[in-house]
Design an enzyme around this catalytic site. Sequence first.
Site, short mmCIF file in Angstrom:
data_model
loop_
_atom_site.label_atom_id
_atom_site.label_comp_id
_atom_site.label_asym_id
_atom_site.label_seq_id
_atom_site.Cartn_x
_atom_site.Cartn_y
_atom_site.Cartn_z
N VAL A 47 0.84 -1.20 0.00
CA VAL A 47 0.00 0.00 0.00
C VAL A 47 0.87 1.25 0.00
O VAL A 47 0.59 2.22 -0.71
CB VAL A 47 -0.95 0.00 1.22
CG1 VAL A 47 -1.59 1.36 1.42
CG2 VAL A 47 -2.03 -1.07 1.05
N GLU A 48 1.94 1.23 0.78
CA GLU A 48 2.78 2.42 0.92
C GLU A 48 3.57 2.75 -0.34
O GLU A 48 3.58 3.91 -0.77
CB GLU A 48 3.75 2.24 2.10
CG GLU A 48 3.08 2.26 3.47
CD GLU A 48 2.55 3.62 3.86
OE1 GLU A 48 2.93 4.62 3.22
OE2 GLU A 48 1.75 3.69 4.81
N THR A 49 4.24 1.75 -0.92
CA THR A 49 5.17 2.06 -2.02
C THR A 49 5.11 1.06 -3.17
O THR A 49 5.99 1.07 -4.03
CB THR A 49 6.62 2.09 -1.50
OG1 THR A 49 6.96 0.79 -0.97
CG2 THR A 49 6.80 3.15 -0.43
N TYR A 86 -7.46 3.30 5.15
CA TYR A 86 -6.13 2.75 4.98
C TYR A 86 -6.03 1.38 5.62
O TYR A 86 -5.54 0.42 5.01
CB TYR A 86 -5.10 3.70 5.60
CG TYR A 86 -3.69 3.17 5.60
CD1 TYR A 86 -2.83 3.44 4.55
CD2 TYR A 86 -3.23 2.39 6.66
CE1 TYR A 86 -1.53 2.95 4.55
CE2 TYR A 86 -1.94 1.89 6.67
CZ TYR A 86 -1.09 2.18 5.61
OH TYR A 86 0.19 1.68 5.62
#
Length: 329
Positions: free
Chosen positions: A124-126, A312
């Site tokens: 999800v982040e990168t 999130y």
Amino acid sequence: MKINNIVFAWLLLTALLLTAGSASAEVAETDSFKQFIHNMVKQQHFNESELRQLFKAVQIQQPILDAMSKPAEGKPWFQYREIFMTEARIAGGVQFWKDNEAALKAVESQYGVPAEIIIAIIGVETKYGAYTGKYRVIDALATLGFAYPPRSEFFLKELEQFLILAREEHIDPLQPMGSYAGAMGLPQFMPSSFRGYAKDFDMDGKRDIWTNSADAIASVANYFVRNQWRPGGPVVFPVTARGDTYRQALSKGGKPDVGVGELRRLGVDVPTQLAAGETVKLLAYQQQVGEDLWVGLHNFYVITRYNHSPLYAMAVYQLSQAIAARKLS
């Protein structure tokens, strides 16, 4: 029409910092900047002339300010989910698992955080390191600290933490790259999180969350453990409800705040394995038509410690389940 004083000050400051048509500008000699330098010298024992020389190379960037005005968390769930629940991100998660199986197995055994949760965070982040950010961390933090008054206090603290981090880790502060908010590496740690949670898992003398997958994996797991992750504990359960009295139990955030027994009284069909006295969080996720209801438990709340948005946390959970299912198929 009366303009809010804070907003007016922000607009005025930005206009002073950025000349018309310019995307960036040097850090201005404002009272805020002078106070920051003073604090870094007196409290953190930095050299004033070296700091001032460093900041001559720092840029206040308009694109960073623009990005702060349109976060993904502002989207409804059915749109937000589409960003992360993609074939590419699921397949990428399976590949990341295969590429880092030994580290993931060791970290899961040591920390008790499931491999699929760690992978989903990084996904999800990168997107598993594909998009770690295009801005210099120091530019992002300085821009938001000195030119974004709504959150300047937070970002100036992170700027302070970043400079300390660079000194501790022997990193040139002008080199690390990150997001528009100053988040860094595969797991997108803010500087304070790096200092508090980053791990040197392979014992090579560096906490490298930018290029070392093992360090990044262990750092995410350590973050969860330090926020009281419960090994083996459930995260969320889907539920249904009769009528609309359940809406009385909806509230902001992700922290469990309502008893299972109370939800059942309000017409929510909670899974029988949850005891009436257990505290959970009722969550509603907007679909194009209607909404999905879930109950989040303590481990769901722990995921929201990484990013406070329940959108999130649900994206991480659902991606983790899709990755785990695909790996087994």
